[in-house]
Design a protein around this motif. Structure first.
Motif, short mmCIF file in Angstrom:
data_model
loop_
_atom_site.label_atom_id
_atom_site.label_comp_id
_atom_site.label_asym_id
_atom_site.label_seq_id
_atom_site.Cartn_x
_atom_site.Cartn_y
_atom_site.Cartn_z
N HIS A 20 22.18 -33.00 8.17
CA HIS A 20 21.91 -31.82 7.17
C HIS A 20 22.95 -31.97 6.19
N ALA A 21 23.05 -33.24 5.26
CA ALA A 21 24.02 -33.18 4.05
C ALA A 21 23.78 -32.23 3.13
N LEU A 22 24.84 -31.76 2.66
CA LEU A 22 24.69 -30.51 1.57
C LEU A 22 24.69 -31.56 0.22
N PRO A 23 23.21 -31.14 -0.46
CA PRO A 23 23.06 -31.85 -1.58
C PRO A 23 24.28 -31.54 -2.71
N THR A 24 24.15 -32.42 -3.83
CA THR A 24 24.92 -32.15 -4.89
C THR A 24 24.11 -30.97 -5.80
N ALA A 25 24.95 -29.92 -6.10
CA ALA A 25 24.11 -28.78 -6.55
C ALA A 25 23.49 -28.86 -7.97
N PRO A 26 22.33 -28.83 -8.32
CA PRO A 26 21.57 -28.95 -9.59
C PRO A 26 22.07 -27.55 -10.35
N THR A 27 21.61 -27.62 -11.70
CA THR A 27 21.80 -26.39 -12.45
C THR A 27 20.36 -25.68 -12.54
N PRO A 28 20.46 -24.26 -12.71
CA PRO A 28 18.99 -23.71 -12.59
C PRO A 28 18.24 -24.38 -13.86
N PRO A 29 17.01 -24.46 -13.68
CA PRO A 29 16.04 -25.06 -14.74
C PRO A 29 15.99 -24.19 -16.15
N VAL A 30 16.30 -22.73 -15.89
CA VAL A 30 16.30 -21.95 -17.17
C VAL A 30 17.21 -20.76 -16.78
N ARG A 31 17.70 -20.39 -17.77
CA ARG A 31 18.71 -19.15 -17.79
C ARG A 31 17.85 -17.88 -18.21
N ILE A 32 18.07 -16.83 -17.60
CA ILE A 32 17.19 -15.59 -17.92
C ILE A 32 17.95 -14.40 -18.28
N GLU A 33 19.26 -14.61 -18.48
CA GLU A 33 20.33 -13.56 -18.64
C GLU A 33 20.03 -12.84 -19.81
N LEU A 88 11.15 -10.37 -13.26
CA LEU A 88 11.67 -11.69 -13.95
C LEU A 88 12.45 -12.36 -12.80
N LEU A 89 13.26 -11.75 -12.12
CA LEU A 89 14.00 -12.33 -11.14
C LEU A 89 13.03 -13.14 -10.00
N ALA A 90 12.11 -12.42 -9.74
CA ALA A 90 11.14 -13.15 -8.62
C ALA A 90 10.67 -14.26 -9.25
N GLY A 91 10.02 -14.30 -10.52
CA GLY A 91 9.40 -15.30 -11.24
C GLY A 91 10.43 -16.43 -11.44
N TRP A 92 11.75 -16.08 -11.55
CA TRP A 92 12.89 -17.09 -11.83
C TRP A 92 13.02 -17.75 -10.43
N ILE A 93 13.15 -17.24 -9.46
CA ILE A 93 13.32 -17.76 -8.04
C ILE A 93 12.27 -18.63 -7.65
N ASP A 94 11.25 -18.22 -7.86
CA ASP A 94 9.84 -19.03 -7.80
C ASP A 94 10.10 -20.39 -8.39
N ARG A 95 10.14 -20.25 -9.63
CA ARG A 95 10.47 -21.49 -10.51
C ARG A 95 11.39 -22.44 -10.06
N CYS A 96 12.84 -21.89 -9.85
CA CYS A 96 13.93 -22.48 -9.05
C CYS A 96 13.55 -23.18 -7.94
N ALA A 139 6.71 -12.43 -14.31
CA ALA A 139 6.76 -11.98 -13.02
C ALA A 139 6.13 -13.26 -12.19
N SER A 140 6.23 -13.12 -10.53
CA SER A 140 5.68 -14.15 -9.99
C SER A 140 4.37 -13.71 -9.41
N PRO A 141 3.76 -14.91 -9.13
CA PRO A 141 2.33 -14.51 -8.31
C PRO A 141 2.54 -13.88 -7.02
N PHE A 142 3.62 -14.15 -6.41
CA PHE A 142 3.80 -13.18 -5.13
C PHE A 142 4.00 -11.71 -5.37
N TYR A 143 4.78 -11.69 -6.62
CA TYR A 143 5.03 -10.32 -6.90
C TYR A 143 3.83 -9.39 -7.20
N ILE A 144 3.02 -10.04 -8.10
CA ILE A 144 1.98 -9.44 -8.64
C ILE A 144 0.85 -8.99 -7.60
N SER A 145 0.68 -9.94 -6.52
CA SER A 145 -0.12 -9.79 -5.44
C SER A 145 0.48 -8.66 -4.49
#
Length: 360
Positions: free
Chosen positions: A132-145, A163-171, A281-287
Motif C-alpha cells: 500500500h505505497a502512498l502515491p505522490t499527491a497530484p493537484t486537483p484538476p480544477v479549482r472551484i474557490e 458544486l462540491l459534490a460535482g467537484w469530488i466526482d471529477r477529482c 452538481a454531480s449526477p449522484f447528487y441530482i439523483s
C-alpha cells in the motif's frame, strides 16, 4: 500454514435508497441480501461469514494455498454480486484483501480495499494488492474557490453542496488519486467554506477559528474518514453545509435541474450527466434530490415531460407519429411507441384515436 482472505460485501448507495424508499423497504431488501450472501458462502468449505450492520457482510476464506484462496474469493465475489442484483433492488461492491496469516489482518485488508470505493465507485469487485505505497499527491484538476465563494456568500446551501459534490466526482477520476488524497482535498474545501462563511473575525481580520470550530467540529471532519460511498458523501455535504450557511430564498439545485429539463427535454441525447454539468452538481447528487424531494427518479421525470408533450400533440394536432417522436425527444417512432406502451398502456395511435380533438 493456514492463510485467510477476507471479502467485504457492501451494498451500494444504501443510505440514499433508505432515505428515498423508507426504512421498512430497506429492511426487507437487507433480509434478501443477507440470504443471498448466506447461500453463496455456506455451500463452500472453509468459508464463514457474518453480518456487519447495517449493510455489510464479512466473508472469510481460510486454507493453505493463498493463490487458490484469492481465486476462490474472486469467484465468490462475482456470485454474491450476481445474487444480490437478482434478488434485491440493489447492487453491491465486494472488496477483497490479499492473503494474511490471521483473520483480523485479513479483515483489515478487506476494509482498506473497500475504502477505494470512494474513488472507484460501486457495483464492482475491488482487489487491493499487498503493498500500500502512498502515491505522490497530484493537484486537483480544477479549482472551484471563486464559484464556491459566490454561492456561500449568497447563502446558496444546495448550490454549494452540489458544486462540491460535482467537484469530488471529477477529482475521483484523476490518475493517482486515492481515498486519502480525495478526503484531504475535501477537508481543505470545507475549511475554506468555514473561512468564507464565518461572521466572526479577530482584530487583525483573520478567521476566529475557535468560533469556527463550533460550527464545524473536529469530530465532523474526522467523520469524513469513515465515508467510502460518494452518494452518502453528497448527503453528508448537504447536511453540513446546511448548518454552516444561512438559508437563502434562491432556487436550489433541484429547481435548476427541473428548469433545465423543461427547456431541453426534446433533445433525444439528453442525459443525467448533461443536466448535472449544466447546474454545476454531480449526477449522484441530482439523483438523490429527485428521490428525496420528489419521490421519483431523473428518468421518470424526463419521461413524464416527454409523454405529456406527446399526448398534447396527439390530441390537438394531426402530426404523424414519427414527427411527434422527433418533437418530444424520442429518437424514433419505435422508442415513442415503447414508452407509450409502458407508461400509458396503449400505442400513440390508439391514444389519438380515443382522444383526438381537432383544433380550430
Amino acid at each position: 500454514m493456514t492463510y485467510a482472505v477476507a471479502a467485504l460485501v457492501d451494498i451500494d448507495d444504501y443510505i440514499a435508497s433508505e432515505q428515498a424508499q423508507g426504512r421498512p423497504w430497506a429492511q426487507g431488501q437487507l433480509r434478501r441480501a443477507s440470504r443471498a450472501v448466506a447461500e453463496a458462502a455456506t455451500c463452500r468449505p472453509g468459508v464463514t461469514w457474518r453480518p456487519e450492520p447495517p449493510e455489510e457482510w464479512l466473508v472469510l476464506l481460510t486454507g493453505a494455498d493463498p493463490a487458490a484462496l484469492m481465486s476462490e474469493a474472486a469467484t465468490l465475489a462475482e456470485e454474491v454480486r450476481a445474487r444480490i442484483v437478482r434478488e434485491t433492488a440493489w447492487t453491491a461492491t465486494v472488496s477483497i484483501g490479499p492473503p494474511r496469516s490471521g483473520p483480523l489482518e485479513a479483515e483489515r485488508e478487506a476494509r482498506l480495499a473497500n475504502d477505494y470505493k470512494l474513488v472507484l465507485g460501486g457495483d464492482r469487485v475491488i482487489e487491493l494488492p499487498g503493498a500500500h505505497a502512498l502515491p505522490t499527491a497530484p493537484t486537483p484538476p480544477v479549482r472551484i474557490e471563486q464559484e464556491l465563494t459566490r454561492r456561500v456568500r449568497a447563502g446558496d446551501r444546495d448550490g454549494a453542496a452540489g458544486l462540491l459534490a460535482g467537484w469530488i466526482d471529477r477529482c475521483a477520476r484523476e490518475p493517482g488519486v486515492d481515498p486519502r488524497i480525495l478526503r484531504n482535498w475535501l477537508i481543505g474545501q470545507l475549511l475554506f467554506v468555514v473561512d468564507v462563511a464565518g461572521p466572526a473575525r479577530l482584530a487583525d481580520g483573520s478567521t476566529d477559528w475557535v468560533e469556527a470550530s463550533a460550527r464545524l467540529p473536529i469530530e465532523d471532519i474526522v467523520t469524513v474518514g469513515d465515508i467510502h460511498e460518494r452518494s452518502y458523501l453528497h448527503i453528508w455535504l448537504k447536511e453540513r453545509l446546511g448548518r454552516l450557511l444561512p438559508s437563502s430564498p434562491r432556487r436550489d439545485i433541484l429547481g435548476l435541474a427541473e428548469a433545465y429539463l423543461a427547456d431541453h427535454y426534446t433533445d433525444p441525447g439528453l442525459r443525467l450527466a448533461d443536466v448535472a454539468a449544466a447546474v454545476c452538481a454531480s449526477p449522484f447528487y441530482i439523483s438523490h434530490l429527485f428521490a428525496e424531494e420528489r419521490q421519483t427518479t431523473f428518468l421518470r421525470h424526463l419521461t413524464g415531460l416527454r409523454l405529456r408533450h406527446a399526448r398534447r400533440l396527439l390530441t390537438s394536432s394531426g402530426l404523424p407519429v414519427d414527427v411527434i417522436a422527433a418533437h418530444t425527444g424520442y429518437p424514433s417512432t419505435k422508442a415513442l411507441r415503447s414508452a407509450f406502451r409502458r407508461h400509458v398502456g396503449c400505442s400513440p395511435t390508439e391514444y389519438r384515436r380515443a382522444r383526438f380533438r381537432p383544433g380550430p
